[in-house]
Every structure is written in structure tokens, then in C-alpha cells.
Design an enzyme around this catalytic site. Structure first.
Site, PDB file in Angstrom:
ATOM      1  N   LYS A   1      42.744  39.918  37.785  1.00  0.00           N
ATOM      2  CA  LYS A   1      43.180  39.025  36.705  1.00  0.00           C
ATOM      3  C   LYS A   1      42.853  39.635  35.348  1.00  0.00           C
ATOM      4  CE  LYS A   1      42.438  34.075  36.810  1.00  0.00           C
ATOM      5  NZ  LYS A   1      41.536  33.090  37.295  1.00  0.00           N
TER       6      LYS A   1
ATOM      7  N   ARG B   1      40.173  18.218  39.550  1.00  0.00           N
ATOM      8  CA  ARG B   1      40.873  17.552  38.451  1.00  0.00           C
ATOM      9  C   ARG B   1      41.926  16.593  38.964  1.00  0.00           C
ATOM     10  NH1 ARG B   1      42.126  23.154  35.550  1.00  0.00           N
ATOM     11  NH2 ARG B   1      42.504  23.534  37.744  1.00  0.00           N
TER      12      ARG B   1
ATOM     13  N   SER C   1      41.326  26.658  31.319  1.00  0.00           N
ATOM     14  CA  SER C   1      41.133  27.762  30.370  1.00  0.00           C
ATOM     15  C   SER C   1      42.478  28.365  29.980  1.00  0.00           C
ATOM     16  CB  SER C   1      40.256  28.853  30.993  1.00  0.00           C
ATOM     17  OG  SER C   1      38.984  28.346  31.300  1.00  0.00           O
TER      18      SER C   1
ATOM     19  N   HIS D   1      34.541  22.387  32.193  1.00  0.00           N
ATOM     20  CA  HIS D   1      33.493  23.113  32.935  1.00  0.00           C
ATOM     21  C   HIS D   1      32.114  22.558  32.588  1.00  0.00           C
ATOM     22  CE1 HIS D   1      36.370  26.775  32.625  1.00  0.00           C
ATOM     23  NE2 HIS D   1      36.378  26.407  33.891  1.00  0.00           N
TER      24      HIS D   1
HETATM   25  O1  PNS Z   1      37.693  29.700  37.597  1.00  0.00           O
HETATM   26  P1  PNS Z   1      38.441  30.165  38.825  1.00  0.00           P
HETATM   27  O2  PNS Z   1      39.131  31.482  38.569  1.00  0.00           O
HETATM   28  O3  PNS Z   1      39.354  29.108  39.378  1.00  0.00           O
HETATM   29  O4  PNS Z   1      37.295  30.418  39.947  1.00  0.00           O
HETATM   30  C1  PNS Z   1      37.644  30.856  41.236  1.00  0.00           C
HETATM   31  C2  PNS Z   1      36.406  31.347  42.018  1.00  0.00           C
HETATM   32  C3  PNS Z   1      35.625  32.361  41.221  1.00  0.00           C
HETATM   33  C4  PNS Z   1      35.528  30.177  42.342  1.00  0.00           C
HETATM   34  C5  PNS Z   1      36.945  31.974  43.333  1.00  0.00           C
HETATM   35  O5  PNS Z   1      38.010  32.820  43.044  1.00  0.00           O
HETATM   36  C6  PNS Z   1      35.891  32.771  44.090  1.00  0.00           C
HETATM   37  O6  PNS Z   1      35.000  32.191  44.698  1.00  0.00           O
HETATM   38  N1  PNS Z   1      36.015  34.120  44.032  1.00  0.00           N
HETATM   39  C7  PNS Z   1      35.066  35.037  44.626  1.00  0.00           C
HETATM   40  C8  PNS Z   1      35.670  35.791  45.819  1.00  0.00           C
HETATM   41  C9  PNS Z   1      35.553  34.966  47.080  1.00  0.00           C
HETATM   42  O7  PNS Z   1      34.490  34.562  47.505  1.00  0.00           O
HETATM   43  N2  PNS Z   1      36.738  34.716  47.701  1.00  0.00           N
HETATM   44  C10 PNS Z   1      36.834  33.906  48.894  1.00  0.00           C
HETATM   45  C11 PNS Z   1      36.953  32.443  48.538  1.00  0.00           C
HETATM   46  S1  PNS Z   1      37.036  31.433  49.998  1.00  0.00           S
END
Ligand code: PNS
Length: 161
Positions: free
Chosen positions: A41, A90, A127, A17
Site C-alpha cells: 500500500k 463501523r 483515513s 481510531h
Molecule cells: O488500518 P488497516 O489497514 O485496515 O489495518 C489492517 C491490519 C493491519 C489490521 C491488517 O491488514 C493486518 O493485520 N495486517 C498484518 C498482516 C496479517 O496478519 N495478515 C493476516 C490477517 S488474518
């Protein structure tokens, strides 16, 4: 001012990150690290702890701010006038879901997504894997900042709740 957001769960923040955040900070005037307040989660660290760890690890960059968010990422972006989401890719396995999210975010609000290729040193890093390896006593000291490693081992030993 050119602004971008680096979103994620950051449970906890890893060197992977931080590689993406530091490169975003070199490209944009202000980078907001947006820490998701996960609803479904189960997180090992609270959102405040996760934000503290990101703040500590990014203190050397003068243009990185850390905030939490709930709801849609595009609503967070719109409220702050942030036009770009920066994500690390990645491997090809990341691509399908990331592409879907990028297209959804663009269709919802015209917010762009910029993908940075992950430093190969960190292409296997997540993570979840860091937590699993650390829980079984494996050495993760070269994968996360020292301050995060300290908190992680204390949490896994049950010393901080
Ligand atoms: O570290 P992560 O858990 O892979 O991050 C995922 C994240 C936070 C980027 C994604 O889940 C997100 O944007 N969540 C917010 C809700 C949202 O906007 N959902 C629609 C995505 S198109």
C-alpha cells in the site's frame, strides 16, 4: 497484566481510531497500538510519522504504547504475550472481512478478537476519506486531531516530505 493490541495502518490516525484506542485503554492494563509497515500500500506518511502522530494523540493515556510491525499480526502478538486484538466495527460492511481476519487469527495462533462498536459520530470515517476530502480542500478539522490536521495540510501542500 491484561494486554491488548489495536492494529492498523493509521495513515493518518483519525478520531475514530482514537475513540477505539481510548476505550481499549479503559478496558486493559496496557494497549499496544501496532502500526503496520505497509509493503504494497502506498502510504502518505512514513511509518515513523504515523507512529509520532499516534504517540502525540495518545500521550494523555498512561497505558498506551506505540510500535510498528511487519509480517503477521499474530506473530507480533505472540512475541509480546498479547492475547487480544481490538478492532472497531463501523458498519455491517466492515463485518465480513473483519470476521474472516478474526477467525484466521484465532485459527493461526488462538489470538482472540474483540470488536467494539464505533461511536456513531465516526461511523463514516476512514483515513482514506479524510485524505481525499483534505486533498480537495474540504474541512476535516473535526475528524482528526489538530496536530494531525497540521501535518496533513503541510504534506498536501508539499511542505514536508
Ligand atoms: O488500518 P488497516 O489497514 O485496515 O489495518 C489492517 C491490519 C493491519 C489490521 C491488517 O491488514 C493486518 O493485520 N495486517 C498484518 C498482516 C496479517 O496478519 N495478515 C493476516 C490477517 S488474518
Amino acid at each position: 497484566m491484561r494486554k491488548a493490541v489495536c492494529p492498523g495502518s493509521f495513515d493518518p490516525v483519525t478520531n475514530g481510531h482514537l475513540d477505539i484506542i481510548s476505550r481499549a485503554a479503559a478496558l486493559y492494563d496496557e494497549v499496544t497500538v501496532a502500526v503496520l509497515v505497509n509493503r504494497s500500500k502506498e502510504a502518505l506518511f512514513s511509518v515513523d510519522e504515523r507512529m509520532d502522530m499516534v504517540r502525540e494523540a495518545t500521550a494523555e493515556y498512561g497505558n498506551v504504547v506505540v510500535e510498528s510491525f511487519t509480517g503477521l499480526l499474530v506473530d507480533f502478538c505472540k512475541a509480546r504475550g498479547i492475547p487480544v486484538i481490538i478492532k472497531g466495527l463501523r458498519a455491517v460492511s466492515d463485518f465480513d472481512y473483519e470476521l474472516q481476519m478474526a477467525q484466521m487469527n484465532h485459527s493461526l495462533a488462538g489470538v482472540e478478537t474483540l470488536f467494539l462498536s464505533t461511536n456513531p459520530l465516526y461511523s463514516f470515517l476512514s483515513s482514506s476519506l479524510v485524505k481525499e476530502v483534505a486533498a480537495y480542500g474540504g474541512d476535516v478539522s473535526n475528524l482528526i486531531p489538530q496536530s494531525v490536521a497540521r501535518r496533513l495540510s503541510r504534506r498536501l501542500r508539499g511542505e514536508i516530505r
